[in-house]
Design a protein around this motif. Structure first.
Motif, mmCIF file in Angstrom:
data_model
loop_
_atom_site.group_PDB
_atom_site.id
_atom_site.type_symbol
_atom_site.label_atom_id
_atom_site.label_comp_id
_atom_site.label_asym_id
_atom_site.label_seq_id
_atom_site.Cartn_x
_atom_site.Cartn_y
_atom_site.Cartn_z
ATOM 1 N N GLN A 24 25.759 62.706 78.173
ATOM 2 C CA GLN A 24 26.767 62.887 79.209
ATOM 3 C C GLN A 24 26.373 62.007 80.384
ATOM 4 O O GLN A 24 25.348 62.226 81.015
ATOM 5 C CB GLN A 24 26.829 64.353 79.646
ATOM 6 N N HIS A 25 27.179 60.991 80.646
ATOM 7 C CA HIS A 25 26.975 60.127 81.803
ATOM 8 C C HIS A 25 27.524 60.888 83.015
ATOM 9 O O HIS A 25 28.607 61.461 82.936
ATOM 10 C CB HIS A 25 27.712 58.809 81.597
ATOM 11 N N GLN A 31 28.842 59.313 76.145
ATOM 12 C CA GLN A 31 28.637 57.948 75.675
ATOM 13 C C GLN A 31 27.525 57.893 74.639
ATOM 14 O O GLN A 31 26.810 58.865 74.423
ATOM 15 C CB GLN A 31 28.257 57.035 76.852
ATOM 16 N N GLU A 54 17.120 54.042 78.408
ATOM 17 C CA GLU A 54 18.170 55.042 78.609
ATOM 18 C C GLU A 54 17.827 56.427 78.062
ATOM 19 O O GLU A 54 18.407 57.414 78.510
ATOM 20 C CB GLU A 54 19.493 54.545 78.027
ATOM 21 N N CYS A 97 17.478 57.574 84.286
ATOM 22 C CA CYS A 97 17.626 56.157 83.968
ATOM 23 C C CYS A 97 17.815 55.395 85.273
ATOM 24 O O CYS A 97 18.523 55.848 86.168
ATOM 25 C CB CYS A 97 18.837 55.978 83.053
ATOM 26 N N ASP A 99 19.452 52.697 85.788
ATOM 27 C CA ASP A 99 20.734 51.985 85.873
ATOM 28 C C ASP A 99 21.521 52.426 87.103
ATOM 29 O O ASP A 99 21.513 53.601 87.477
ATOM 30 C CB ASP A 99 21.590 52.260 84.633
ATOM 31 N N LEU A 103 20.319 57.310 87.563
ATOM 32 C CA LEU A 103 21.248 58.319 87.050
ATOM 33 C C LEU A 103 20.515 59.244 86.086
ATOM 34 O O LEU A 103 19.601 58.820 85.389
ATOM 35 C CB LEU A 103 22.402 57.639 86.293
ATOM 36 N N PHE A 105 20.855 61.158 82.699
ATOM 37 C CA PHE A 105 21.633 61.226 81.475
ATOM 38 C C PHE A 105 21.235 62.492 80.724
ATOM 39 O O PHE A 105 20.049 62.725 80.479
ATOM 40 C CB PHE A 105 21.376 60.002 80.589
#
Length: 140
Positions: A24-25, A31, A54, A97, A99, A103, A105
């Motif tokens: 779950q982003h 994703q 990730e 992560c 990114d 974030l 994840f």
């Protein structure tokens, strides 16, 4: 240089069927791990690096190249690899992560041949169908 994306897919056998690792982003729905190939990096190296960045999975290897997915949006092609790990993966976990400024994840398992819910990002709904179709043709 043409940008390329890689998709390192992790599968596991469950009593009720084959499962696919998804997450779950926090901003963009459910994703599958995907990332960009860096300069002077092979597709395989990029897939394993993205998997680590990730998910936190440290020791994995490429099992099979599944094929090239052509997403509906304009942009790079996605090179899909089935990866394996000997790590004992939990039923769910959270990985931080880096990114986009950082974030969280939330990872979990989705039965491979179950339809995606409306929580799935549309591009990854299409990717799931690609994985289902190509996994069946290459492994059965």
């Amino acid at each position: 240089m043409q940008i390329k994306k890689v998709v390192p897919v992790i599968l596991r056998q469950h009593d009720l069927g084959l499962q696919l690792l998804v997450f779950q982003h926090p901003l963009a729905g459910i994703q599958i791990v995907k990332g960009t190939v860096e300069l002077n990096e092979s597709l395989e190296e990029a897939a394993l690096r993205e998997l680590f960045e990730e998910t936190g999975i440290q020791s994995a290897h490429i099992q099979k190249f599944l094929g090239i997915h052509y997403p509906k949006e304009n942009g790079p092609d996605w090179y899909v690899f089935v990866c394996e790990t000997q790590e004992n993966l939990l039923d769910q976990w959270v990985h931080y992560c880096h990114d986009d400024g950082g974030l969280e994840f939330k990872f979990f398992w989705h039965f491979l041949y179950t339809k995606p819910t409306s929580d799935w990002h549309p591009l990854f709904q299409d990717l799931l169908v690609f994985i289902q179709d190509n996994y069946e043709s290459k492994y059965k």
